[in-house]
Motif scaffolding. Sequence first.
Motif, PDB file in Angstrom:
ATOM      1  N   GLU A  10       0.794  -1.120   0.104  1.00  0.00           N
ATOM      2  CA  GLU A  10      -0.022   0.174  -0.052  1.00  0.00           C
ATOM      3  C   GLU A  10       1.089   1.313  -0.050  1.00  0.00           C
ATOM      4  N   GLY A  14       1.066   4.052  -2.951  1.00  0.00           N
ATOM      5  CA  GLY A  14       1.154   5.640  -2.626  1.00  0.00           C
ATOM      6  C   GLY A  14       2.086   6.395  -3.322  1.00  0.00           C
ATOM      7  N   THR A  54      -2.906   6.760   0.921  1.00  0.00           N
ATOM      8  CA  THR A  54      -4.160   6.464   0.640  1.00  0.00           C
ATOM      9  C   THR A  54      -5.222   7.689   0.551  1.00  0.00           C
TER      10      THR A  54
END
Length: 91
Positions: A10, A14, A54
């Motif tokens: 994640e 990003g 995010t």
Amino acid sequence: MVRTPLTPEEHERGERLGRLLREARGGRSMTEIAAVAGLSAETLRKIETGRAPTPAFFTVAALAGALGLSMDDLVTRCAPVPAPGAGERAA
């Protein structure tokens, strides 16, 4: 409410999003693009540097519109890169 820690994937996604947005911004200022997208320049700075890995869907959609990017292109270019050997079955 406790937020689940982000995975390395994640964070990497990003960072890819941030790089893509920076490249698309080109010579235009953060302030200019942020204003067109209806965001603060600080929010855009955090996204571009990966400190906000995010961002909300509507934030990304507003930035895509301000930069002339398609959401399909963003999704494709920010998708996780499979690890070597991922998806192969063990013999």
